[in-house]
Design a protein around this motif. Sequence first.
Motif, mmCIF file in Angstrom:
data_model
loop_
_atom_site.group_PDB
_atom_site.id
_atom_site.type_symbol
_atom_site.label_atom_id
_atom_site.label_comp_id
_atom_site.label_asym_id
_atom_site.label_seq_id
_atom_site.Cartn_x
_atom_site.Cartn_y
_atom_site.Cartn_z
ATOM 1 N N LEU A 147 21.176 6.952 -31.291
ATOM 2 C CA LEU A 147 21.033 7.819 -30.131
ATOM 3 C C LEU A 147 22.000 8.377 -29.536
ATOM 4 O O LEU A 147 23.378 8.045 -30.047
ATOM 5 C CB LEU A 147 20.704 6.916 -28.791
ATOM 6 N N THR A 148 22.303 9.470 -28.680
ATOM 7 C CA THR A 148 23.538 9.922 -28.073
ATOM 8 C C THR A 148 24.082 9.502 -27.092
ATOM 9 O O THR A 148 25.347 9.582 -26.741
ATOM 10 C CB THR A 148 22.976 11.626 -27.872
ATOM 11 N N GLU A 149 23.393 8.337 -26.224
ATOM 12 C CA GLU A 149 23.979 7.639 -25.336
ATOM 13 C C GLU A 149 23.227 6.219 -25.234
ATOM 14 O O GLU A 149 22.052 6.284 -25.823
ATOM 15 C CB GLU A 149 23.764 8.295 -24.039
ATOM 16 N N PRO A 150 23.923 5.230 -24.559
ATOM 17 C CA PRO A 150 23.085 4.110 -24.276
ATOM 18 C C PRO A 150 22.005 4.074 -23.455
ATOM 19 O O PRO A 150 21.665 4.931 -22.743
ATOM 20 C CB PRO A 150 24.150 3.177 -23.881
ATOM 21 N N LEU A 151 20.998 3.111 -23.556
ATOM 22 C CA LEU A 151 19.673 2.786 -22.911
ATOM 23 C C LEU A 151 20.512 2.623 -21.409
ATOM 24 O O LEU A 151 21.389 1.891 -21.328
ATOM 25 C CB LEU A 151 18.741 2.244 -23.290
ATOM 26 N N ALA A 152 19.995 3.263 -20.602
ATOM 27 C CA ALA A 152 20.273 2.987 -19.046
ATOM 28 C C ALA A 152 20.122 1.343 -18.819
ATOM 29 O O ALA A 152 18.937 0.725 -18.889
ATOM 30 C CB ALA A 152 19.218 3.551 -17.986
ATOM 31 N N GLY A 153 21.144 0.703 -18.123
ATOM 32 C CA GLY A 153 21.306 -0.679 -17.963
ATOM 33 C C GLY A 153 21.927 -1.439 -19.004
ATOM 34 O O GLY A 153 21.680 -2.835 -18.669
#
Length: 167
Positions: A147-153
């Motif tokens: 992924l390009t960023e972490p999952l929210a939270g």
Amino acid sequence: MSSALSGYRIEPIHADQDPAIAAIIHAVGTEFGAIGDGFGPSDAEVGAMSRYYGCGQDLGSRYLVAMIAGRVVGGGGIAPFNGSRRICELRKLFLSPEARGLGIGQALTQQCLDFALAQGYQQCYLDTVASMTDAIALYHKLGFETLTEPLAGTPHGGCDVWMLRQL
């Protein structure tokens, strides 16, 4: 589960194994820069993994340990991601140096994914650090996508690699 060829066994964690896996998590985390500040409040669970990962309770979580000659040499677990019953997280998969290259990481990961699927999860998330190149290659081999960023939270602010797999 065991593998006669490489002499290891994988089983759900028991309370008497908590100190051994905690020592491995701290040592390997230090080796790869994946421990301490930035790695979230979940670090409190490291000293009592059997308690945090169900220990026979139906919490949608499980932690497995790998054993060689009766000694804990690694482990990995599944837990709900932020309380979700749809997304789980592959958590704290760490192997001591002697356990690497024997197929134990793949076996642990696969057993965790099998458990997640049986629990009804639809996706499995993980975050790690770029220095864990062998682990990242394994996760790609097992169908995780970067992924390009972490999952929210996510509580693991120190991680710089985020991955997701459909189950």
